[in-house]
Write an enzyme that holds these catalytic residues in place. Structure first.
Site, short mmCIF file in Angstrom:
data_model
loop_
_atom_site.label_atom_id
_atom_site.label_comp_id
_atom_site.label_asym_id
_atom_site.label_seq_id
_atom_site.Cartn_x
_atom_site.Cartn_y
_atom_site.Cartn_z
N CYS A 176 9.43 -1.79 0.00
CA CYS A 176 7.81 -1.74 -0.59
C CYS A 176 7.97 -1.26 -2.11
O CYS A 176 7.83 -0.17 -2.14
CB CYS A 176 6.86 -1.43 0.28
SG CYS A 176 5.13 -1.52 -0.52
N CYS A 179 4.69 0.40 -2.84
CA CYS A 179 4.44 1.56 -2.24
C CYS A 179 5.38 2.84 -3.06
O CYS A 179 4.90 3.97 -3.23
CB CYS A 179 4.80 1.72 -0.82
SG CYS A 179 4.51 0.11 0.06
N ASP A 180 6.46 2.52 -3.31
CA ASP A 180 7.56 3.55 -3.54
C ASP A 180 7.93 3.57 -5.04
O ASP A 180 8.70 4.38 -5.49
CB ASP A 180 8.84 3.49 -2.65
CG ASP A 180 8.20 3.63 -1.18
OD1 ASP A 180 7.37 4.48 -0.93
OD2 ASP A 180 8.98 3.12 -0.34
#
Ligand code: NAP
Length: 356
Positions: A176, A179-180
């Site tokens: 992701c 997300c990261d």
């Protein structure tokens, strides 16, 4: 006696559904999933995909805050036997940060429990939706009867299946980018994206904001992605596409330092320096246990059968979160549809005269 609402799954959708159902006096029972080696292997443990990530910087309401203050908050919010699950993460971090995924999930779980949600740490292995009340059979224990059911079992990211890939999860391997991608670990470093669909294009474009360079490794000589998204990637000077290539090894000691790719056209290999590898090779919804009793899309996600409602093909069975969503796949959208599913279940139970 049948349960009023049983919720299957324990990601943001499941807990939000539980919070709303509990506050509507539906006394929800949540099957949060089992801790089994198989679930560990495929990333389907209790608390869902967010529990597998580090900091969650895009969930509204969670700005960066001193890590010690967050740890104190967690200690105050959670019972000792749950707080202990977070301690190792908190101790490994200094300075300001957003909440970690596992923290957010423990907080959501606790919020649901505080309103009286009952929780069973087990999988549902089989369902019978052909008769009402419905029957749900856990891995262990007796079958449960339910007047309404909310399926919130999520989806799991697909991985290539390399041992080295598994070893570096959360140490440079992620599924992701949204997300990261902005984590300090990846700033101004070369990164690798694997895949050739819209997700890969989106992730590659997004990562160019932080990375010094982005390699897109794709197994064929053309992308599956829409033309406009391809174009954006192909025109970006920070992107280099490695066509006809697959990753055969993730390299590094403590964290990722590169990948070795091999050609799908000949026997050649090449090493790419990179601080991270982002998989964008699709997701698999966790719908096998339904045994074909709910209508699924061609990608096996549960179909919502009415626009803007969480109704499924069986009246009284609702679904929420990534198990019905191959498009947005965000914690906040999952939580939102969890709320919708609880409201839908409550209204349906009232309509049918089941809610006391
Ligand atoms: P996808 O369209 O299924 O693409 C998956 C990609 O991964 C394909 O290029 C596939 O290669 C590759 N792949 C699959 N297994 C692989 C393996 N084992 N090793 C190496 N490569 C592998 O999935 P997606 O990109 O996640 O998109 C899912 C859906 O969401 C699509 O409908 C997409 O349009 C939509 N989406 C839309 C947007 C947007 O509009 N902004 C953004 C993201 C996603 P092959 O091409 O060779 O099969």
């Amino acid at each position: 006696m049948a349960e009023k609402v049983v919720i299957v799954g324990s990601g943001p959708a499941g807990w939000t559904a539980a919070i709303y159902a509990a506050r509507a006096n539906l006394e929800p029972l949540v099957f949060e999933g089992a801790v089994t080696p198989e679930n560990q292997q495929q990333g389907t443990l209790p608390l869902g995909q967010l529990n597998l990530t580090t900091e969650v910087e895009n969930f509204p309401g969670w700005p960066h805050v001193d890590g010690d203050v967050l740890a104190a908050f967690a200690k105050s919010a959670l019972p000792a036997d749950r707080y202990v699950n977070l301690q190792h993460l908190q101790e490994a971090h200094t300075g300001k940060r957003a909440a970690f995924g596992p923290e957010q999930m423990e907080f959501m779980r606790q919020q649901a429990a505080n309103f009286g949600t009952r929780i069973i740490t087990d999988d549902i292995k089989e369902v019978d939706f052909t008769e009402h009340p419905f029957t749900l059979t856990p891995l262990t224990g007796e079958p449960i009867k339910a007047l309404a059911v909310i399926i919130a079992t999520g989806a799991r990211a697909n991985y290539i299946g390399l041992e080295s890939e598994h070893r570096f999860k959360n140490k440079g391997v992620s599924a992701c980018a949204v997300c990261d991608g902005a984590l300090p670990l990846f700033r101004n470093q070369p990164l690798v994206v694997v895949g050739g669909g819209d997700s890969a294009m989106e992730e590659a474009s997004y990562l160019t904001k932080f990375a010094s360079k982005v390699y897109v490794v794709h197994r064929r000589d053309e992308f599956r992605a829409s033309k406009i998204m391809q174009q954006r990637v192909l025109e970006n000077p920070k992107v280099e596409v490695k066509w006809n290539s697959v990753v055969e090894e993730v390299l590094g000691d403590d964290v990722v330092s590169g990948v070795r790719i091999k050609s799908t056209a000949d026997a050649s290999t090449e090493e790419l320096s990179a601080a991270g590898m982002f998989l964008a090779i699709g997701h698999t919804p966790n719908t096998d246990f339904l045994g074909g009793q709910l209508e699924l899309t061609d990608k096996r996600y549960i179909k919502w059968t009415q626009p803007f409602r969480t109704w499924t093909s069986v009246e009284g069975v609702f679904s929420a979160g990534d198990v019905s969503d191959d498009y947005y796949r965000q914690a906040v959208t999952a939580a939102a549809s969890g709320c919708m599913s609880a409201l839908d279940a409550e209204r349906w139970l009232t309509l049918k005269g089941f809610a006391e």
